[in-house]
Design a protein around this motif. Sequence first.
Motif, PDB file in Angstrom:
ATOM      1  N   VAL A 125      12.173   7.126 -13.046  1.00 29.60           N
ATOM      2  CA  VAL A 125      11.400   6.535 -11.957  1.00 29.60           C
ATOM      3  C   VAL A 125      12.037   7.008 -10.654  1.00 29.60           C
ATOM      4  N   LYS A 136       7.595   3.309  -6.148  1.00 30.24           N
ATOM      5  CA  LYS A 136       8.256   3.714  -7.386  1.00 30.24           C
ATOM      6  C   LYS A 136       7.287   4.532  -8.229  1.00 30.24           C
ATOM      7  N   TYR A 137       7.580   5.834  -8.335  1.00 31.09           N
ATOM      8  CA  TYR A 137       6.749   6.754  -9.102  1.00 31.09           C
ATOM      9  C   TYR A 137       7.394   7.038 -10.457  1.00 31.09           C
ATOM     10  N   VAL A 138       6.592   6.954 -11.509  1.00 30.22           N
ATOM     11  CA  VAL A 138       7.067   7.275 -12.855  1.00 30.22           C
ATOM     12  C   VAL A 138       6.832   8.765 -13.079  1.00 30.22           C
ATOM     13  N   LEU A 157       1.828   5.568 -19.595  1.00 33.05           N
ATOM     14  CA  LEU A 157       2.698   4.965 -18.589  1.00 33.05           C
ATOM     15  C   LEU A 157       1.966   4.930 -17.248  1.00 33.05           C
ATOM     16  N   PRO A 158       2.235   3.918 -16.432  1.00 34.45           N
ATOM     17  CA  PRO A 158       1.616   3.903 -15.108  1.00 34.45           C
ATOM     18  C   PRO A 158       2.201   5.014 -14.243  1.00 34.45           C
ATOM     19  N   LEU A 161       4.846   2.031 -10.101  1.00 32.87           N
ATOM     20  CA  LEU A 161       5.247   0.666 -10.438  1.00 32.87           C
ATOM     21  C   LEU A 161       5.128  -0.206  -9.199  1.00 32.87           C
ATOM     22  N   ASP A 163       6.037  -2.845  -6.235  1.00 30.08           N
ATOM     23  CA  ASP A 163       7.244  -3.097  -5.455  1.00 30.08           C
ATOM     24  C   ASP A 163       7.598  -4.567  -5.617  1.00 30.08           C
TER      25      ASP A 163
END
Length: 178
Positions: A125, A136-138, A157-158, A161, A163
């Motif tokens: 992440v 927050k980037y996966v 997965l998203p 995410l 905050d």
Amino acid sequence: KHGKRYFNYEVGKGKCEFHRKKESIEYEEKIDGKFMIKTTEKTLSLKEIVMGYKDLMNIEKMFRDLKDFIEVAPVYHQLNRRVKAHIFVCVLALLVQKYMDKIIADAKIKISSQKALSKLKTIKVVINQVGKLNLKYVITPTQELNRLLRVFSIQKLPKMLPDVSKETVSLAPQKAQK
């Protein structure tokens, strides 16, 4: 140190003489490569004794695996409640590992739970802070990781995410107000 089992010897007057113990050597050759299990339990059958010993070996192996699986160093606790909590976490981690092993085996994938976990740890992440907001980037997983995630019923997965940095969770006990 263990030579007394196989040899008689005499030391004195500047010489050392030794003689082989033929009976002891023959006995050792007879049992070589075999396990001997001694027990005080008189009500158990031979099969029950052997299975109990194998279960003990499996439990010891599980605890060795468990320490590797959750990657903990030795922890020395002083309080009884902390010892109980540590054992609970260890057994819970062992349960998760065995559950992962079962799911992986049912999916007919030839990988251990430890290797699967290592591969899953590569999912990252990236956090970009914009003002007071944390984005927050996966990182997009590989095809291999996506297949592994699907085995655990995680279809996708998203990409981002939420905050949650503004939310605080306190585990400390709250003081009583007067």
